[in-house]
Design a protein around this motif. Structure first.
Motif, PDB file in Angstrom:
ATOM      1  N   CYS A  78     -12.624 118.059  62.904  1.00  0.00           N
ATOM      2  CA  CYS A  78     -11.988 119.903  63.297  1.00  0.00           C
ATOM      3  C   CYS A  78     -12.187 120.396  64.025  1.00  0.00           C
ATOM      4  CB  CYS A  78     -12.286 120.066  61.440  1.00  0.00           C
ATOM      5  SG  CYS A  78     -11.409 119.673  59.900  1.00  0.00           S
ATOM      6  N   ILE A  79     -13.560 120.130  64.220  1.00  0.00           N
ATOM      7  CA  ILE A  79     -14.135 120.883  65.637  1.00  0.00           C
ATOM      8  C   ILE A  79     -13.380 120.643  66.378  1.00  0.00           C
ATOM      9  CG2 ILE A  79     -16.346 121.200  67.018  1.00  0.00           C
ATOM     10  CD1 ILE A  79     -17.545 121.240  65.159  1.00  0.00           C
ATOM     11  N   ALA A  80     -13.264 119.277  67.059  1.00  0.00           N
ATOM     12  CA  ALA A  80     -12.443 119.252  67.791  1.00  0.00           C
ATOM     13  C   ALA A  80     -11.168 119.526  68.142  1.00  0.00           C
ATOM     14  CB  ALA A  80     -12.276 117.552  68.254  1.00  0.00           C
ATOM     15  N   SER A  81     -10.223 119.487  66.857  1.00  0.00           N
ATOM     16  CA  SER A  81      -9.341 119.679  66.507  1.00  0.00           C
ATOM     17  C   SER A  81      -9.163 121.298  67.017  1.00  0.00           C
ATOM     18  CB  SER A  81      -8.590 119.845  65.480  1.00  0.00           C
ATOM     19  OG  SER A  81      -8.115 118.416  65.571  1.00  0.00           O
ATOM     20  N   ALA A  82     -10.201 122.353  66.753  1.00  0.00           N
ATOM     21  CA  ALA A  82     -10.150 123.325  67.277  1.00  0.00           C
ATOM     22  C   ALA A  82      -9.900 123.904  68.681  1.00  0.00           C
ATOM     23  CB  ALA A  82     -10.887 124.371  66.372  1.00  0.00           C
ATOM     24  N   PHE A  83     -11.174 122.816  69.560  1.00  0.00           N
ATOM     25  CA  PHE A  83     -10.860 123.002  70.818  1.00  0.00           C
ATOM     26  C   PHE A  83      -9.977 123.057  71.486  1.00  0.00           C
ATOM     27  CE2 PHE A  83     -15.581 122.079  72.000  1.00  0.00           C
ATOM     28  CZ  PHE A  83     -16.282 123.457  70.923  1.00  0.00           C
ATOM     29  N   MET A  84      -9.127 121.537  71.406  1.00  0.00           N
ATOM     30  CA  MET A  84      -8.000 121.588  72.016  1.00  0.00           C
ATOM     31  C   MET A  84      -6.847 122.402  71.485  1.00  0.00           C
ATOM     32  SD  MET A  84      -8.002 117.278  71.601  1.00  0.00           S
ATOM     33  CE  MET A  84      -8.773 117.196  69.838  1.00  0.00           C
ATOM     34  N   SER A  85      -6.380 123.418  70.347  1.00  0.00           N
ATOM     35  CA  SER A  85      -5.724 124.000  69.891  1.00  0.00           C
ATOM     36  C   SER A  85      -6.102 125.008  70.641  1.00  0.00           C
ATOM     37  CB  SER A  85      -5.723 124.948  68.793  1.00  0.00           C
ATOM     38  OG  SER A  85      -5.574 123.755  67.832  1.00  0.00           O
ATOM     39  N   VAL A  86      -7.704 125.907  70.440  1.00  0.00           N
ATOM     40  CA  VAL A  86      -7.705 127.083  72.220  1.00  0.00           C
ATOM     41  C   VAL A  86      -7.780 126.900  73.213  1.00  0.00           C
ATOM     42  CG1 VAL A  86      -9.724 128.075  72.609  1.00  0.00           C
ATOM     43  CG2 VAL A  86      -9.905 127.981  69.729  1.00  0.00           C
ATOM     44  N   HIS A  87      -7.774 125.944  73.666  1.00  0.00           N
ATOM     45  CA  HIS A  87      -7.129 125.106  74.585  1.00  0.00           C
ATOM     46  C   HIS A  87      -6.188 125.429  74.906  1.00  0.00           C
ATOM     47  CE1 HIS A  87     -11.577 124.655  76.543  1.00  0.00           C
ATOM     48  NE2 HIS A  87     -11.490 123.788  75.803  1.00  0.00           N
ATOM     49  N   ILE A  88      -4.928 124.787  73.910  1.00  0.00           N
ATOM     50  CA  ILE A  88      -3.964 125.067  74.443  1.00  0.00           C
ATOM     51  C   ILE A  88      -2.623 126.264  74.176  1.00  0.00           C
ATOM     52  CG2 ILE A  88      -1.286 123.876  73.152  1.00  0.00           C
ATOM     53  CD1 ILE A  88      -3.068 121.777  72.719  1.00  0.00           C
ATOM     54  N   SER A  89      -3.710 127.611  73.539  1.00  0.00           N
ATOM     55  CA  SER A  89      -3.122 128.432  73.520  1.00  0.00           C
ATOM     56  C   SER A  89      -3.196 129.339  74.425  1.00  0.00           C
ATOM     57  CB  SER A  89      -4.077 129.408  72.231  1.00  0.00           C
ATOM     58  OG  SER A  89      -3.340 129.011  70.756  1.00  0.00           O
ATOM     59  N   ILE A  90      -4.736 129.351  75.305  1.00  0.00           N
ATOM     60  CA  ILE A  90      -4.562 129.820  76.544  1.00  0.00           C
ATOM     61  C   ILE A  90      -4.463 128.905  77.352  1.00  0.00           C
ATOM     62  CG2 ILE A  90      -6.838 129.248  78.276  1.00  0.00           C
ATOM     63  CD1 ILE A  90      -8.312 129.452  75.807  1.00  0.00           C
TER      64      ILE A  90
END
Length: 141
Positions: A78-90
């Motif tokens: 979940c943490i790895a997915s959250a990191f990726m989601s934040v970076h994609i959003s940025i």
């Protein structure tokens, strides 16, 4: 906003950008080293049965193991997915702002605007290249 370009010559701003990159590297290494070794040889057996390849030394996130939820590995995923989601959003936000900034700019000549759009398309092509490789290459997945 050309005035903001001056930030990139400021040593403190460069250090700040470098820290962001360094912290991302540290975070991804912490996630990678928090995974488990493939003791059950799941990855090795999967690759042997599906691709006729022998692979070793995999680290995996066994979030579902022995028909039970492995909570620590699930949280890690979940943490790895959250990191990726934040970076994609940025990335999406910055790309959108860049495109709208180029379209709304009054001080650009048509040649400059065309060149900036071409550079932006080249950057998008690099991103799509990675996506195509991941989606189309069965061995890569």
């Amino acid at each position: 906003r050309p005035a903001r370009l001056a930030l990139f010559s400021n040593p403190l701003f460069i250090v700040l950008l470098s820290m962001y990159i360094l912290l991302q590297g540290v975070a991804w290494n912490v996630i990678a080293f928090s995974t488990e070794l493939d003791d059950s040889h799941y990855v090795r057996d999967y690759y042997r049965s599906h691709f006729n390849l022998t692979v070793t030394c995999f680290r995996v996130m066994h979030h579902w193991r022995d028909d039970r939820l492995n909570v620590s590995q699930f949280i890690l995923a979940c943490i790895a997915s959250a990191f990726m989601s934040v970076h994609i959003s940025i990335a999406i936000a910055l790309a959108t702002r860049t495109i709208t900034g180029i379209r709304k700019a009054n001080g650009f000549s048509s040649t400059t605007r065309s060149l900036q759009i071409k550079i932006l398309r080249a950057l998008f092509a690099q991103a799509w290249d990675a996506i195509v490789v991941i989606l189309l290459m069965k061995d890569y997945r």
